[in-house]
Design an enzyme around this catalytic site. Structure first.
Site, PDB file in Angstrom:
ATOM      1  N   HIS A 190      28.580 -24.633 -12.467  1.00 49.01           N
ATOM      2  CA  HIS A 190      27.406 -25.392 -12.002  1.00 49.01           C
ATOM      3  C   HIS A 190      26.136 -24.534 -12.016  1.00 49.01           C
ATOM      4  O   HIS A 190      25.275 -24.654 -11.145  1.00 49.01           O
ATOM      5  CB  HIS A 190      27.638 -25.968 -10.608  1.00 49.01           C
ATOM      6  CG  HIS A 190      28.784 -26.931 -10.528  1.00 49.01           C
ATOM      7  ND1 HIS A 190      28.655 -28.265 -10.852  1.00 49.01           N
ATOM      8  CD2 HIS A 190      30.084 -26.750 -10.202  1.00 49.01           C
ATOM      9  CE1 HIS A 190      29.839 -28.865 -10.711  1.00 49.01           C
ATOM     10  NE2 HIS A 190      30.708 -27.966 -10.318  1.00 49.01           N
ATOM     11  N   ASN A 222      31.301 -34.598  -7.662  1.00 55.24           N
ATOM     12  CA  ASN A 222      30.928 -34.723  -9.071  1.00 55.24           C
ATOM     13  C   ASN A 222      30.514 -36.161  -9.361  1.00 55.24           C
ATOM     14  O   ASN A 222      30.586 -37.033  -8.489  1.00 55.24           O
ATOM     15  CB  ASN A 222      32.107 -34.336  -9.970  1.00 55.24           C
ATOM     16  CG  ASN A 222      32.317 -32.836 -10.062  1.00 55.24           C
ATOM     17  OD1 ASN A 222      31.370 -32.062 -10.052  1.00 55.24           O
ATOM     18  ND2 ASN A 222      33.569 -32.425 -10.146  1.00 55.24           N
ATOM     19  N   TYR A 268      34.051 -21.741  -2.143  1.00 58.62           N
ATOM     20  CA  TYR A 268      32.617 -22.006  -2.269  1.00 58.62           C
ATOM     21  C   TYR A 268      31.788 -21.094  -1.372  1.00 58.62           C
ATOM     22  O   TYR A 268      30.834 -20.462  -1.816  1.00 58.62           O
ATOM     23  CB  TYR A 268      32.326 -23.484  -1.986  1.00 58.62           C
ATOM     24  CG  TYR A 268      32.526 -24.354  -3.201  1.00 58.62           C
ATOM     25  CD1 TYR A 268      33.779 -24.417  -3.820  1.00 58.62           C
ATOM     26  CD2 TYR A 268      31.488 -25.085  -3.753  1.00 58.62           C
ATOM     27  CE1 TYR A 268      33.970 -25.191  -4.948  1.00 58.62           C
ATOM     28  CE2 TYR A 268      31.682 -25.861  -4.884  1.00 58.62           C
ATOM     29  CZ  TYR A 268      32.922 -25.914  -5.472  1.00 58.62           C
ATOM     30  OH  TYR A 268      33.118 -26.674  -6.601  1.00 58.62           O
TER      31      TYR A 268
END
Length: 485
Positions: free
Chosen positions: A56, A129, A339
């Site tokens: 990303h 997404n 993350y």
């Protein structure tokens, strides 16, 4: 005494006398190390780029708000969802997945759809997404999958052999591959695509009663996609097409919006549903669990500075608020760690202190120090817990609700291995034009695969989803394949 705002200064606030010429020993002499202004400029310039995101990397962002339009307090105690008409500020980042920071916007790739809600109980990040499913369902396979999407370590080129080798050996990817290779694989703009939380999450109400939930952001601009040839043309002419479109739309007051809906599943249904509801390669039928409207998201403000807001924005699916919790989804469980850990590495241990990430609600904890700690670092307050000095304490009413766990500690796969039904259903939902383009896109992507064995293995998966699906891909590739019984 403050410096005039028109006077150039160093980072420590001293006025700069000459910003055009470096100090040298005479007109032709070597540069002097005492020119601290020059050294600071060069040193800071060398460090202007934080490491780009591993995935990303290329993205665009915007500010907006979320407004509740339906009372769902019987399902969740999350305060930002507590009353119809309530508005919560938010920041969203759209992105491609595989490309680098300078890659083209209009490539065939899933799009990231990450929303940060600045709620009164802390930030809630919904990191999804533009597809309701994903390629894999266990986080242990994620590094290998992403390696196939990145560049070959020898040639430094994209490698379709690696891509299709991995997919052909990971049949759970078939559903997402079918979506990716369909018309929806290249959205026309970020404004003209849906968004999904993809994973299953848990909602809990004031009484401690839970349900499983899936999120769906439905674009109010309508779905629009790009033809593969047009997308390739735009990639060459304007690689920042999606970024530009989003910025310009908001700048002229054409604010994009999405309706947020959820599917709700009773906890007990997870044990009897025909697909494992925690498997992120599967969807829940909307006939079984209809969409329920929650509210509306509107984007109405562009960033003032791309780096400060879009590039430094950090999102984690582990950023929950009371009333929203994790599920046993294996892929989600890995993301809960990965993350935030990526942001601690990429932006720094204090990334949540940056304005774009800092909660609107008060933050009280015992975390101290670390690189770039730019608040008062807790001052002289107590710095450990438990303590006898009135420091902040836990609130038991906000404990995560339990769910039953059974079995042995082991490396265990999902019980359900039907990777073909939903992919076949999706193929059969397409009209003839959509099917033809799907097959053309797959054939074009597989053309560069070096080993025929990989192509044949992948075609068997298409066959199992739908015989026509497999046959048409085989014919497009000039291969004769018999359907596996």
């Amino acid at each position: 005494m403050s410096t005039n705002k028109n006077h150039l200064t160093t980072s420590w606030g001293a006025p700069v006398g000459d910003n055009q010429n470096s100090m040298t020993a005479g007109g032709r002499g070597p540069t002097l190390i005492q020119d601290v202004h020059l050294l600071e400029k060069l040193a800071h310039f060398n460090r202007e780029r934080v490491p780009e995101r591993v995935v990303h990397a290329k993205g665009a962002g915007a500010h907006g708000y979320f407004e509740v339009t339906n009372d769902l307090t019987r399902f969740t105690k999350a305060k930002f969802l507590s009353e119809v008409g309530k508005r919560t500020p938010l920041f969203i980042r759209f992105s491609t997945v595989a490309g680098e920071l300078g890659s083209a916007d209009t490539v065939r790739d899933p799009r990231g759809f990450a929303v940060k809600f600045y709620t009164e109980e802390g930030n809630y990040d919904l990191v999804g997404n533009n597809t309701p499913v994903f390629f894999i369902r266990d986080a242990i396979k994620f590094p290998d999958f992403i390696h196939t999407q990145k560049r070959d370590p020898q040639t430094h080129l994209k490698n379709p052999t690696a891509v299709w080798d991995f997919w052909s050996l990971s049949p759970e990817s078939l559903h997402q591959v079918t979506i990716l290779m369909s018309d929806r694989g290249i959205p026309a703009t970020y404004r003209h695509m849906h968004g999904f939380g993809s994973h299953t999450f848990k909602w809990v109400n004031e009484q401690g009663e839970g349900v499983w939930v899936k999120y769906h952001f439905k674009t109010e601009q309508g779905i629009k996609n790009l033809d593969a040839q047009l997308a390739a043309q735009i990639a060459g002419e304007n690689p920042d097409y999606h970024t530009e479109d989003l910025f310009n739309a908001i700048a002229k007051g054409d604010y994009p919006s999405w309706k947020l809906c959820v599917q709700i599943m009773p906890l007990e249904d997870a044990n009897t549903y025909r697909f494992d509801p925690f498997d992120v390669t599967k969807v829940w039928s909307q006939k079984d669990y209809p969409l329920i409207e929650v509210g509306r998201m509107v984007l109405n403000k562009n960033p003032e500075n791309y780096f400060a807001e879009v590039e430094q924005a950090t999102f984690s699916p582990g950023s929950f608020v009371p009333g929203i919790e994790a599920s046993p989804d294996k892929m989600l469980q890995g993301r809960l760690f990965a993350y935030s850990d990526a942001h601690r590495y990429r932006v720094g241990s204090n990334h949540n202190l940056l304005p774009i990430n800092r909660p609107k609600s008060e933050v009280n904890n015992y975390q101290r120090d670390g690189a770039m700690r730019f608040d008062n670092n807790g001052g002289g307050s107590v710095y450990y817990e438990p303590n006898s000095f009135g420091g902040p304490k836990e609130t038991p009413q906000n404990k995560t609700t339990p769910y039953e766990v059974v079995g042995y500690a082991d490396s265990v796969a999902y019980d359900h291995d039907d990777h073909y039904t939903q992919a076949g259903d999706l193929y059969r939902l397409m009209d003839e034009g959509e099917r033809s383009r799907l097959v053309q896109n797959i054939a074009a992507s597989m053309k560069g695969v070096q080993k025929e064995e990989i192509k044949l293995r992948q075609i068997q998966h298409f066959y199992k989803a739908d015989p026509e699906y497999g046959q048409r891909v085989a014919e497009a590739l000039g291969l004769a394949v018999q359907q596996e019984k």
